[in-house]
Design a protein around this motif. Sequence first.
Motif, PDB file in Angstrom:
ATOM      1  N   VAL A  27      35.127 -18.541-101.795  1.00  0.00           N
ATOM      2  CA  VAL A  27      35.710 -19.326-102.886  1.00  0.00           C
ATOM      3  C   VAL A  27      34.651 -19.636-103.936  1.00  0.00           C
ATOM      4  CG1 VAL A  27      36.721 -21.558-103.496  1.00  0.00           C
ATOM      5  CG2 VAL A  27      37.564 -20.305-101.494  1.00  0.00           C
ATOM      6  N   VAL A  28      33.465 -20.049-103.475  1.00  0.00           N
ATOM      7  CA  VAL A  28      32.389 -20.374-104.404  1.00  0.00           C
ATOM      8  C   VAL A  28      31.910 -19.126-105.137  1.00  0.00           C
ATOM      9  CG1 VAL A  28      30.010 -21.217-104.569  1.00  0.00           C
ATOM     10  CG2 VAL A  28      31.670 -22.414-103.132  1.00  0.00           C
ATOM     11  N   TYR A  29      31.856 -17.992-104.438  1.00  0.00           N
ATOM     12  CA  TYR A  29      31.457 -16.735-105.075  1.00  0.00           C
ATOM     13  C   TYR A  29      32.378 -16.435-106.263  1.00  0.00           C
ATOM     14  CZ  TYR A  29      30.381 -11.778-105.641  1.00  0.00           C
ATOM     15  OH  TYR A  29      30.023 -10.566-106.162  1.00  0.00           O
ATOM     16  N   TRP A  30      33.675 -16.601-106.065  1.00  0.00           N
ATOM     17  CA  TRP A  30      34.625 -16.347-107.143  1.00  0.00           C
ATOM     18  C   TRP A  30      34.471 -17.379-108.260  1.00  0.00           C
ATOM     19  CZ3 TRP A  30      38.612 -19.565-108.839  1.00  0.00           C
ATOM     20  CH2 TRP A  30      39.461 -19.002-109.789  1.00  0.00           C
ATOM     21  N   ALA A  31      34.372 -18.662-107.871  1.00  0.00           N
ATOM     22  CA  ALA A  31      34.328 -19.742-108.868  1.00  0.00           C
ATOM     23  C   ALA A  31      33.096 -19.653-109.751  1.00  0.00           C
ATOM     24  CB  ALA A  31      34.367 -21.095-108.158  1.00  0.00           C
ATOM     25  N   THR A  32      31.982 -19.185-109.203  1.00  0.00           N
ATOM     26  CA  THR A  32      30.746 -19.124-109.998  1.00  0.00           C
ATOM     27  C   THR A  32      30.701 -17.904-110.906  1.00  0.00           C
ATOM     28  OG1 THR A  32      29.595 -18.045-108.153  1.00  0.00           O
ATOM     29  CG2 THR A  32      29.403 -20.442-108.324  1.00  0.00           C
ATOM     30  N   ARG A  33      31.693 -17.052-110.809  1.00  0.00           N
ATOM     31  CA  ARG A  33      31.774 -15.875-111.680  1.00  0.00           C
ATOM     32  C   ARG A  33      32.976 -15.919-112.623  1.00  0.00           C
ATOM     33  NH1 ARG A  33      28.904 -15.099-107.454  1.00  0.00           N
ATOM     34  NH2 ARG A  33      27.240 -13.543-107.354  1.00  0.00           N
ATOM     35  N   TRP A  34      33.696 -17.031-112.619  1.00  0.00           N
ATOM     36  CA  TRP A  34      34.845 -17.204-113.502  1.00  0.00           C
ATOM     37  C   TRP A  34      34.345 -17.430-114.927  1.00  0.00           C
ATOM     38  CZ3 TRP A  34      38.725 -21.867-113.432  1.00  0.00           C
ATOM     39  CH2 TRP A  34      39.894 -21.500-114.106  1.00  0.00           C
ATOM     40  N   ARG A  35      34.862 -16.663-115.866  1.00  0.00           N
ATOM     41  CA  ARG A  35      34.388 -16.703-117.247  1.00  0.00           C
ATOM     42  C   ARG A  35      35.147 -17.701-118.127  1.00  0.00           C
ATOM     43  NH1 ARG A  35      31.163 -12.394-119.069  1.00  0.00           N
ATOM     44  NH2 ARG A  35      30.543 -11.020-117.358  1.00  0.00           N
ATOM     45  N   PHE A  36      36.039 -18.457-117.561  1.00  0.00           N
ATOM     46  CA  PHE A  36      36.799 -19.451-118.330  1.00  0.00           C
ATOM     47  C   PHE A  36      35.842 -20.502-118.890  1.00  0.00           C
ATOM     48  CE2 PHE A  36      39.618 -23.337-118.257  1.00  0.00           C
ATOM     49  CZ  PHE A  36      40.333 -22.990-119.387  1.00  0.00           C
ATOM     50  N   GLY A  37      35.753 -20.547-120.237  1.00  0.00           N
ATOM     51  CA  GLY A  37      34.746 -21.347-120.900  1.00  0.00           C
ATOM     52  C   GLY A  37      34.660 -22.808-120.473  1.00  0.00           C
ATOM     53  N   PRO A  38      35.753 -23.572-120.555  1.00  0.00           N
ATOM     54  CA  PRO A  38      35.671 -24.996-120.188  1.00  0.00           C
ATOM     55  C   PRO A  38      35.177 -25.210-118.752  1.00  0.00           C
ATOM     56  CG  PRO A  38      37.681 -24.576-121.401  1.00  0.00           C
ATOM     57  CD  PRO A  38      37.063 -23.224-121.125  1.00  0.00           C
ATOM     58  N   TRP A  39      35.594 -24.329-117.847  1.00  0.00           N
ATOM     59  CA  TRP A  39      35.160 -24.464-116.452  1.00  0.00           C
ATOM     60  C   TRP A  39      33.657 -24.232-116.300  1.00  0.00           C
ATOM     61  CZ3 TRP A  39      35.449 -25.961-111.618  1.00  0.00           C
ATOM     62  CH2 TRP A  39      34.730 -25.275-110.636  1.00  0.00           C
ATOM     63  N   LYS A  40      33.190 -23.102-116.812  1.00  0.00           N
ATOM     64  CA  LYS A  40      31.775 -22.775-116.582  1.00  0.00           C
ATOM     65  C   LYS A  40      30.864 -23.708-117.376  1.00  0.00           C
ATOM     66  CE  LYS A  40      30.776 -19.972-120.382  1.00  0.00           C
ATOM     67  NZ  LYS A  40      29.579 -19.956-121.257  1.00  0.00           N
ATOM     68  N   HIS A  41      31.270 -24.152-118.575  1.00  0.00           N
ATOM     69  CA  HIS A  41      30.455 -25.104-119.324  1.00  0.00           C
ATOM     70  C   HIS A  41      30.342 -26.424-118.560  1.00  0.00           C
ATOM     71  CE1 HIS A  41      30.344 -22.311-122.489  1.00  0.00           C
ATOM     72  NE2 HIS A  41      31.434 -22.663-123.132  1.00  0.00           N
ATOM     73  N   ALA A  45      14.411 -18.332-120.305  1.00  0.00           N
ATOM     74  CA  ALA A  45      14.390 -17.395-121.426  1.00  0.00           C
ATOM     75  C   ALA A  45      15.490 -17.725-122.426  1.00  0.00           C
ATOM     76  CB  ALA A  45      14.540 -15.958-120.906  1.00  0.00           C
ATOM     77  N   GLU A  46      16.619 -18.236-121.921  1.00  0.00           N
ATOM     78  CA  GLU A  46      17.717 -18.687-122.773  1.00  0.00           C
ATOM     79  C   GLU A  46      18.007 -20.152-122.442  1.00  0.00           C
ATOM     80  OE1 GLU A  46      19.722 -19.710-125.186  1.00  0.00           O
ATOM     81  OE2 GLU A  46      19.795 -17.542-125.544  1.00  0.00           O
ATOM     82  N   PRO A  47      17.508 -21.090-123.248  1.00  0.00           N
ATOM     83  CA  PRO A  47      17.673 -22.515-122.927  1.00  0.00           C
ATOM     84  C   PRO A  47      19.058 -23.088-123.235  1.00  0.00           C
ATOM     85  CG  PRO A  47      16.411 -22.252-124.942  1.00  0.00           C
ATOM     86  CD  PRO A  47      16.619 -20.876-124.384  1.00  0.00           C
ATOM     87  N   ASP A  48      19.875 -22.369-124.017  1.00  0.00           N
ATOM     88  CA  ASP A  48      21.204 -22.859-124.392  1.00  0.00           C
ATOM     89  C   ASP A  48      22.190 -22.604-123.250  1.00  0.00           C
ATOM     90  OD1 ASP A  48      23.614 -23.553-125.500  1.00  0.00           O
ATOM     91  OD2 ASP A  48      23.613 -21.971-127.022  1.00  0.00           O
ATOM     92  N   ILE A  49      22.627 -23.652-122.577  1.00  0.00           N
ATOM     93  CA  ILE A  49      23.485 -23.475-121.403  1.00  0.00           C
ATOM     94  C   ILE A  49      24.847 -22.894-121.771  1.00  0.00           C
ATOM     95  CG2 ILE A  49      22.304 -25.302-120.123  1.00  0.00           C
ATOM     96  CD1 ILE A  49      24.725 -27.103-120.639  1.00  0.00           C
ATOM     97  N   ARG A  50      25.274 -23.038-123.010  1.00  0.00           N
ATOM     98  CA  ARG A  50      26.581 -22.517-123.404  1.00  0.00           C
ATOM     99  C   ARG A  50      26.556 -21.003-123.628  1.00  0.00           C
ATOM    100  NH1 ARG A  50      30.243 -26.432-124.596  1.00  0.00           N
ATOM    101  NH2 ARG A  50      31.535 -24.939-125.730  1.00  0.00           N
ATOM    102  N   SER A  51      25.361 -20.415-123.640  1.00  0.00           N
ATOM    103  CA  SER A  51      25.250 -18.975-123.891  1.00  0.00           C
ATOM    104  C   SER A  51      25.501 -18.142-122.634  1.00  0.00           C
ATOM    105  CB  SER A  51      23.870 -18.644-124.447  1.00  0.00           C
ATOM    106  OG  SER A  51      22.877 -18.801-123.442  1.00  0.00           O
TER     107      SER A  51
END
Length: 284
Positions: free
Chosen positions: A19-33, A51-57
Amino acid sequence: MKAKVALQYILPHRACSRVVYWATRWRFGPWKHWLISQIVRRYDVDMSQAAEPDIRSYPTFNAFFTRALKAGARAPAGDADTLLCPADGKISQTGRIENGRIFQAKGQSYSAAELLGSEEAAAPYRNGHFATIYLSPRDYHRVHMPADGALTATTHIPGRIFSVAPFAVEAIPRLFARNERLVCHFENQHGPFALVLVGAILVSSISTVWDGLVVPPYASNITAREQRARNIRLARFEEMGRFNMGSTVIVLLPEGASVDATLTPLAPVKMGQRLGQWNATHPS
């Protein structure tokens, strides 16, 4: 605490991890942000070293979790004979392997043979040294080479997926020798050494630079692969693998190498700092 330990035996480890494997790869913006921001805030993650400090990227939570460091954030210590810490985290234990047994915590120990999957694989380390490094959610999650090495073999060993947090390590006998893990054997002019990437509940996804994603799938039998013919050689300080969530890496060294005695339990460590020395002239 007793309830937390009891849950380790009751929970369906692999189902939870899937379940966690799937959830951590979900690209739905509000969820992953939301998920990334929660981890950054809760664990005080230092994004200035990324290397990329912007977490929203980051396209997924897993991309954030396996983020690269910016150039110069780490540097290898010492000369070519200095062994490097392979990961950021905290020391769980270090010390001498005594008659093939490795200290876990509070009177707990396990054998190198059960950790590596065979007596033959464990023989070079019977009176060697080990270092166990715990990676928490705040840490950089790529694993690097402690020394130059040619890959000689890998062994994927099935098992449970107990938590590797300190409370579990102190309470669950032989934990590291019971969890699912990937053993990577290397050798160089000094002799053999091994890196053991140990899976953990909710975080049991392991990749290597030569094979990509290795776990999952989870193993049902021990799978040993001879790797010499592939001529895979990795340089000291080079990335060798990563945890797609956090876990533990164990370094095994033969007799004649040493681990610094200053690296005591709970000491914070950074990838690239001095772990020990080849051809030590005195015990650590």
